[in-house]
Design an enzyme around this catalytic site. Sequence first.
Site, PDB file in Angstrom:
ATOM      1  N   ARG A  50      35.524  36.832  25.202  1.00 28.02           N
ATOM      2  CA  ARG A  50      36.752  37.365  25.804  1.00 28.02           C
ATOM      3  C   ARG A  50      37.944  36.479  25.459  1.00 28.02           C
ATOM      4  O   ARG A  50      39.028  36.962  25.142  1.00 28.02           O
ATOM      5  CB  ARG A  50      36.581  37.491  27.329  1.00 28.02           C
ATOM      6  CG  ARG A  50      37.866  37.716  28.124  1.00 28.02           C
ATOM      7  CD  ARG A  50      38.656  38.929  27.636  1.00 28.02           C
ATOM      8  NE  ARG A  50      39.988  39.015  28.193  1.00 28.02           N
ATOM      9  CZ  ARG A  50      41.081  38.455  27.702  1.00 28.02           C
ATOM     10  NH1 ARG A  50      41.029  37.696  26.625  1.00 28.02           N
ATOM     11  NH2 ARG A  50      42.255  38.643  28.273  1.00 28.02           N
ATOM     12  N   LEU A  64      42.429  32.227  34.225  1.00 25.08           N
ATOM     13  CA  LEU A  64      41.593  33.260  34.824  1.00 25.08           C
ATOM     14  C   LEU A  64      40.618  33.825  33.786  1.00 25.08           C
ATOM     15  O   LEU A  64      40.700  35.006  33.415  1.00 25.08           O
ATOM     16  CB  LEU A  64      42.462  34.394  35.395  1.00 25.08           C
ATOM     17  CG  LEU A  64      43.513  34.001  36.424  1.00 25.08           C
ATOM     18  CD1 LEU A  64      44.348  35.204  36.829  1.00 25.08           C
ATOM     19  CD2 LEU A  64      42.856  33.373  37.637  1.00 25.08           C
ATOM     20  N   PRO A  65      39.698  32.989  33.305  1.00 23.25           N
ATOM     21  CA  PRO A  65      38.722  33.505  32.338  1.00 23.25           C
ATOM     22  C   PRO A  65      37.877  34.592  33.006  1.00 23.25           C
ATOM     23  O   PRO A  65      37.587  34.512  34.201  1.00 23.25           O
ATOM     24  CB  PRO A  65      37.892  32.277  31.965  1.00 23.25           C
ATOM     25  CG  PRO A  65      38.173  31.255  32.989  1.00 23.25           C
ATOM     26  CD  PRO A  65      39.462  31.597  33.643  1.00 23.25           C
ATOM     27  N   HIS A  66      37.522  35.606  32.235  1.00 26.40           N
ATOM     28  CA  HIS A  66      36.729  36.690  32.801  1.00 26.40           C
ATOM     29  C   HIS A  66      35.907  37.354  31.711  1.00 26.40           C
ATOM     30  O   HIS A  66      36.251  37.281  30.532  1.00 26.40           O
ATOM     31  CB  HIS A  66      37.619  37.718  33.511  1.00 26.40           C
ATOM     32  CG  HIS A  66      38.741  38.229  32.665  1.00 26.40           C
ATOM     33  ND1 HIS A  66      39.925  37.535  32.491  1.00 26.40           N
ATOM     34  CD2 HIS A  66      38.861  39.351  31.941  1.00 26.40           C
ATOM     35  CE1 HIS A  66      40.723  38.224  31.697  1.00 26.40           C
ATOM     36  NE2 HIS A  66      40.100  39.333  31.346  1.00 26.40           N
ATOM     37  N   ALA A  67      34.806  37.971  32.152  1.00 31.52           N
ATOM     38  CA  ALA A  67      33.906  38.618  31.204  1.00 31.52           C
ATOM     39  C   ALA A  67      33.059  39.649  31.935  1.00 31.52           C
ATOM     40  O   ALA A  67      32.880  39.571  33.148  1.00 31.52           O
ATOM     41  CB  ALA A  67      33.008  37.577  30.544  1.00 31.52           C
TER      42      ALA A  67
END
Length: 154
Positions: A50, A64-67
């Site tokens: 991502r 705000l890392p997200h996956a």
Amino acid sequence: MEIPMILDPQAVRALSGVTSKKRLMQELGMIAETAYGVPHSAAVEALLERESLGPTGVGHGVALPHARLEGLDHVVGVLVVLDKPIDFDSVDRQPVDLAFALFAPIDAGVEHLKALALVSRTLRDASLCAKLRANSDPVTLYTIVTEAQAVQAA
């Protein structure tokens, strides 16, 4: 949606010795595995994939890392406070010392977006971020981030 619905107290940590974005992703994956049973390697791979689409550093020292991951039935989060900021290729070019990672089911759709919006709104509060940065106890960090939303809603 509320922070306690997506953030388990076991998924909140103060970290020292993290010196790179990749190392931070590794730590987020380990915490997600411990707190939610998410496979570490799948979590890290999904976060890095991502991140390759564009950095998730949103500015003011916050990322705000997200996956999306197989095997989840709802969105879950990991909150970390770093003792020393790291380069994160953020939009404002400022280093990051607060990261709130989100892991969503593959087909989460709007639930994932609502969780991102909630966390983004919560961490946009400069005084909340200052309180988080001033503490290293996970219980205190959890209380700060969950009570902030209750205050905002009142």
